[in-house]
Design a protein around this motif. Structure first.
Motif, short mmCIF file in Angstrom:
data_model
loop_
_atom_site.label_atom_id
_atom_site.label_comp_id
_atom_site.label_asym_id
_atom_site.label_seq_id
_atom_site.Cartn_x
_atom_site.Cartn_y
_atom_site.Cartn_z
N ALA A 185 18.55 8.57 22.49
CA ALA A 185 18.78 9.18 21.18
C ALA A 185 18.03 8.42 20.08
O ALA A 185 17.46 9.03 19.17
N PHE A 186 18.05 7.09 20.15
CA PHE A 186 17.37 6.29 19.13
C PHE A 186 15.86 6.50 19.16
O PHE A 186 15.23 6.67 18.12
N MET A 187 15.28 6.49 20.35
CA MET A 187 13.83 6.65 20.46
C MET A 187 13.41 8.05 20.03
O MET A 187 12.34 8.23 19.43
N THR A 188 14.25 9.05 20.33
CA THR A 188 13.93 10.42 19.91
C THR A 188 13.88 10.51 18.39
O THR A 188 12.97 11.13 17.81
N ALA A 189 14.86 9.90 17.72
CA ALA A 189 14.91 9.97 16.26
C ALA A 189 13.88 9.05 15.61
O ALA A 189 13.33 9.38 14.55
N TRP A 190 13.60 7.92 16.20
CA TRP A 190 12.73 6.92 15.58
C TRP A 190 11.28 7.40 15.49
O TRP A 190 10.60 7.16 14.50
N THR A 202 13.29 10.18 1.06
CA THR A 202 13.95 10.14 2.38
C THR A 202 12.95 10.11 3.53
O THR A 202 13.35 10.25 4.69
N ARG A 203 11.69 9.91 3.24
CA ARG A 203 10.65 9.92 4.27
C ARG A 203 10.87 8.78 5.27
O ARG A 203 11.26 7.68 4.89
N THR A 204 10.61 9.05 6.54
CA THR A 204 10.79 8.06 7.59
C THR A 204 9.45 7.41 7.95
O THR A 204 8.39 7.83 7.48
N THR A 222 0.83 -1.20 0.00
CA THR A 222 0.00 0.00 0.00
C THR A 222 0.87 1.25 0.00
O THR A 222 0.59 2.22 -0.72
N VAL A 223 1.90 1.26 0.82
CA VAL A 223 2.91 2.33 0.84
C VAL A 223 4.28 1.66 0.80
O VAL A 223 4.42 0.48 1.17
N PRO A 224 5.32 2.37 0.35
CA PRO A 224 6.68 1.78 0.34
C PRO A 224 7.25 1.69 1.74
O PRO A 224 8.22 2.38 2.10
N LEU A 225 6.66 0.82 2.56
CA LEU A 225 7.03 0.74 3.97
C LEU A 225 8.48 0.29 4.15
O LEU A 225 9.16 0.74 5.09
N PHE A 243 11.19 2.18 6.31
CA PHE A 243 11.85 1.45 7.39
C PHE A 243 13.37 1.60 7.27
O PHE A 243 14.06 1.86 8.27
N THR A 244 13.88 1.48 6.06
CA THR A 244 15.32 1.65 5.84
C THR A 244 15.77 3.06 6.18
O THR A 244 16.81 3.25 6.83
#
Length: 280
Positions: free
Chosen positions: A208-213, A227-229, A63-66, A70-71
């Protein structure tokens, strides 16, 4: 050790049970909705799916390029975490072990940055990235590198401040003994101090990881289609005509797995890192 009265123990159990129910109810709703066809999710609510299906977990990737989202999230969050830990370790060790002019001003300035809401930096960072791209040709706006730098501005102040407190709790005798053995500052940091500070470093890395994720605001402005997350990409399940609620729930559970798994694996280090320095 004095045992608490029975009434307190029962009250504690009731409060913990209520907190557990309050925490797990949204997860149960997500899990139940992710196992239903879309028409069942849009119909009357039922906890147990009448038509159990795993199709939403298959459809979320088309449905979306998940996978691309994810990458992107892994690259951005992983890079921001690595750089944040590296810089915070060096800065925290310097502030903890050395006395230099402006040291107190530096620590106060670093900590004071946490008082400002992140949205205040959105427009300035956007203009800075665009102007850098126009003048130098380095495309920070819409790139993973620009998003990594953005997340560093969020995680570094707290990371440095927390590691300063953790390094302060490590006896200076270790540094002095290493110096007697001929170790320089860098070697002392790498071979002596860092192994002793693993819980604090892990706590900084998880933060730091949770803030960025899970960040949404800056990721929605500073990225493009390539580049969408994940935090922004999940909006793709809502179209102009419909919302694929079962796929939204399935995708939300899938993207939560790395953070949950990492937290469960590192929780003992995280607790030790967050409580370091509380008792000396």
């Amino acid at each position: 050790m004095i045992n608490p009265p029975a009434s307190f123990r029962w009250l504690r159990r009731v409060v913990l049970l209520l907190l557990l129910v309050f925490t797990l109810t949204p997860v149960a709703v997500m899990l139940s909705s992710s196992l239903k066809p879309l028409q069942d999710v849009q119909g009357p609510w039922r906890w147990v799916p009448s038509h159990l299906t795993l199709r939403p977990y298959v459809d979320i990737w088309s449905t979306v390029p998940l996978a691309r989202y994810f990458t992107n999230s892994l690259i951005v969050a992983g890079s921001a975490t690595g750089l944040s830990v590296l810089i915070a370790v060096l800065a925290g060790y310097a502030v903890s072990r050395y006395r230099f002019r402006g040291r107190r001003l530096f620590t106060v300035t670093v900590l004071s940055t946490q008082m400002f809401p992140g949205i205040l930096f959105l427009l300035p960072l956007f203009l800075i990235f665009v102007n850098i791209g126009n003048s130098t040709g380095v495309a920070l706006y819409g790139s993973r590198g620009g998003l990594i730098l953005t997340y560093l501005t969020f995680s570094l102040p707290f990371s440095i401040w927390m590691l300063v407190g953790y390094f302060d709790s490590i006896p200076r005798d270790l540094d002095e003994a290493a110096a007697v053995d001929g170790c320089g500052p860098i070697r002392t940091l790498v071979q002596i101090v860092v192994p002793a500070a693993i819980p604090g470093i892990v706590a900084v890395a998880v933060y730091a990881f949770m803030t960025a994720w899970g960040e949404v605001l800056f990721a929605s402005v500073m990225t493009n289609d390539e580049t969408r997350t994940l935090a922004v990409g999940l909006q793709g399940y809502a179209t102009q005509t419909d919302v694929y609620w079962n796929q939204v729930m399935a995708a939300s559970l899938v993207v939560s797995l790395p953070v949950v798994a990492g937290f469960l694996l590192l929780q003992r280090y995280l607790v030790a890192g967050l409580t370091a320095g509380a008792v000396k």
